[in-house]
Design an enzyme around this catalytic site. Structure first.
Site, mmCIF file in Angstrom:
data_model
loop_
_atom_site.group_PDB
_atom_site.id
_atom_site.type_symbol
_atom_site.label_atom_id
_atom_site.label_comp_id
_atom_site.label_asym_id
_atom_site.label_seq_id
_atom_site.Cartn_x
_atom_site.Cartn_y
_atom_site.Cartn_z
ATOM 1 N N LEU A 51 -7.297 8.652 1.952
ATOM 2 C CA LEU A 51 -6.718 9.975 2.200
ATOM 3 C C LEU A 51 -5.592 9.911 3.224
ATOM 4 O O LEU A 51 -4.582 10.608 3.093
ATOM 5 C CB LEU A 51 -7.786 10.961 2.679
ATOM 6 N N GLY A 56 0.833 -1.212 0.000
ATOM 7 C CA GLY A 56 0.000 0.000 0.000
ATOM 8 C C GLY A 56 0.857 1.248 0.000
ATOM 9 O O GLY A 56 1.924 1.275 0.599
ATOM 10 N N ASP A 71 1.269 1.840 8.935
ATOM 11 C CA ASP A 71 0.846 1.070 10.108
ATOM 12 C C ASP A 71 1.874 1.101 11.239
ATOM 13 O O ASP A 71 1.541 0.774 12.383
ATOM 14 C CB ASP A 71 0.591 -0.389 9.720
ATOM 15 N N GLY A 104 -5.315 0.293 9.878
ATOM 16 C CA GLY A 104 -4.476 -0.463 10.814
ATOM 17 C C GLY A 104 -5.102 -1.811 11.086
ATOM 18 O O GLY A 104 -6.124 -1.894 11.751
#
Lengths: 408, 408
Positions: free
Chosen positions: A294, A16, A141, A186
């Site tokens: 976002l 990501g 994360d 998360g």
């Protein structure tokens, strides 16, 4: 001093995106382009998938100003992937490295990407192919082991804290009772959700924070919200998308059917689900807000500290490899210089970083499990400092425009 | 020259918040506090509801630095309301004005608030109570008649355009097909959704834009998205929460049961609903993103132009009233000075502004109805210029802290 190794370097982005993943790319590119030992610098199109498909970009042909704009261009400029490599792939990667005489392999990502990187390194060692392999960390994360924190986290944390502060101003505006539930990314670690607490510096903290580290109990949640509503006529909740019951099932079960390439559930919808529960229970207006993409791509509010450190991670990885290092990830240490936070670099064995997740220590979560402690806040605060002094045109972001010329 | 009117002034905030509604408040407060004719300056707690409940704050007792921070404090610092006044309420408002010798009445809001303001003005005229009533516009929807644009729109437009640009970077990152649907606020007018097109200046525009002005057809939508997917392997859609079928029913019918105080449907969930439709149709990964409250409260990315103009609207309303004006709303005109955009002030009859909505002219929407024209973009662009030079502490927003001392 290790033997001087002459050859090309390749860099790939995986997993990501974050607001600063391209800052690490720039750290790698700039340092590699300037290194005597490195003959060519390549970028993988869509991470390791580009390596398998012989799709590499020749970074040396890019304009240097455009490359510098990578410092404030969010997401992955080269394209990313979520792909778990197999034994066959390792052979193919080896072939490709032989083809381009690649002697430096840099890979940027989170836990899964460090695993990929580790496998590539082990394979090269096994077959005796001389190539230095380095991991560059990246994840909003903040759950990579061994490093004090991860590039990408500071900017996402700043986005979350700022957004919570602003939403608080909005959520408390009417005189009628209302509950606002903000869902933060998360999966298993609550670092980013906990960062919502930093909105206390704006006088606008959430009232309750729910982290994946603390088993979720619906009855308890309903009571917690009710108590705040009773006291303040409002309640602002920050909850992790990965909030889970004691048995490990996610609160948002409705959306757990879709999975990504690694078999992880694709989460989301926790806020909407809990908003419905609270609305039904208390008959008040409830709004569920998913911060969604976002929080990982809002480069306009990236932390300059995070940008600088992301660049440093890429730069250090190249320098370490040129000096002979391999099989390591460039991690961060926390130093204190003249009483102030400072970031140091450490090189960690890739297998430590791969496939293990660092969670918030229990003592950094309040005893009742619905907020974080001042120690947690003190840990995050230095990481969000400084505004991204970004290039703009017409008051809109000016992103890097790469030519992406295919390597031959 | 009108007769000099000596007395107190009151100001209230109503309707949904914006990033700059408090900048208008500061424009009113600063100008009123400095005006010789105005003896006291009061703020209504939660708009007209505070007026009815005798809950006014004495603004003169606030610290001037804290008041100045209103320029970059989002939402409504005094609290807002959604309340439709009745005849009985008008009497009560009159009583309250008599009690505090209020001779200047300022009200900040959108269509419904201008209607409230108009009723108050008519009532005062009817009963012969001498009080000058002025409306100050505010709405991210930009749908007030008579004014070139509305305070609050420019900042929301900047947030939408920037977010779309950033999400575009993220959405296009994987090599697998994917659709991202971003839902933007706007009940019946698509100004804010259309502003997504400005992301083209970052090289990252949405592929398709759906506005409430153009009747929505599901089959057509599915085909449009399919065509883009086929060409680019990705599709980024911006859609208004108010997207509606030809018969006026909203695309997001599931959520239209909840209504606000004015009988308007509370919208939302359009993106999620359409994401499900597209996912089912094409079997690709689809992400629905609701920009939600952030688009109206993200002061950190407010347009400085918008802040300046919001302040100007408040200031001008007070100056006009002191000079004898009443029953008007302070609206904007668009001027060209030295070939550049400049904002002028005009005073419009309140009844023109109340309860009518300004939509995007058909000629500013492309013929196929799925994008806006360059004229539309040229209209919006000047309104988003300039970064909010906001106060911060610890790299987090420093909002105004008002003492809110009750008026006696």
């Amino acid at each position: 001093m290790a033997k001087k190794l002459i050859g090309a370097a390749v860099f790939g982005q995986s997993g990501g995106p974050t607001s600063v993943i391209n800052a690490s790319a720039y750290g790698v590119f700039k340092t590699a382009l300037e290194a005597e030992e490195i003959t060519n610098v390549y970028g993988m199109a869509h991470g390791i998938v580009g390596m398998l498909n012989d799709e590499l970009y020749d970074i040396g042909q890019e304009d240097s100003y455009e490359l510098s704009l990578l410092l404030n261009t969010p997401s992955s400029a080269l394209g990313s992937c979520r792909y778990k490599i197999c034994e066959e792939d390792l052979k193919r990667i080896h072939e490709m490295c032989e083809k381009y005489n690649i002697r430096y392999f840099f890979y940027n990502g989170g836990n899964d990407s460090m695993d990929t990187c580790n496998k590539v390194n082990d394979y090269f060692n096994k077959v005796g192919y001389e190539c230095r392999v380095m991991g560059v960390p990246k994840t909003i994360d903040n759950d990579l082991m061994g490093t004090d924190h991860c590039p990408g986290f500071g900017s996402a944390a700043k986005y979350v804290a700022t957004s919570i502060a602003e939403v608080h101003q909005d959520a408390y505006v009417y005189d009628t009772p209302g509950v606002t539930i903000v869902e933060v990314m998360g999966r298993n670690a609550g670092w980013l959700t906990g960062a919502a607490a930093l909105a206390s510096y704006s006088g606008s903290p959430p009232d309750l924070i729910y982290l994946p580290e603390i088993p979720f109990e619906m009855d308890r949640f309903i009571k917690d919200v009710g108590a705040v509503l009773n006291e303040k006529n409002k309640c602002l909740v920050a909850i992790s998308e990965g909030a889970q019951y004691a048995d490990g099932t996610f609160v948002s079960q409705a959306t757990t059917s879709a999975t990504d390439g690694f078999g992880h559930a694709q989460l989301g919808g926790t806020a909407a689900r809990l908003a419905a529960v609270i609305g039904k229970e208390y008959g008040v207006k409830v709004r569920g807000i998913e911060l969604s993409l976002l929080q990982r791509c809002a480069a306009h509010i990236a932390s300059q500290t995070d940008i600088d450190e992301a660049f440093l991670a890429g730069k250090s990885a190249v320098e370490h490899a040129v000096e002979g290092g391999s099989g390591k990830m460039a991690g961060f240490t926390r130093e204190t210089v003249d009483g102030k936070y400072s970031c140091g670099i450490t090189f960690l064995p890739l297998d430590i970083c791969a496939n293990t997740e660092k969670k918030i220590p229990r003592e950094w979560i309040t005893e009742d499990g619905t907020f974080v402690t001042q120690e947690f806040i003190d840990y995050v605060l230095p990481l969000i400092q400084g505004d991204n002094n970004r290039a703009q045109e017409n008051s809109l972001p000016r992103f890097a425009k790469l030519k992406k010329i295919k390597a031959k």
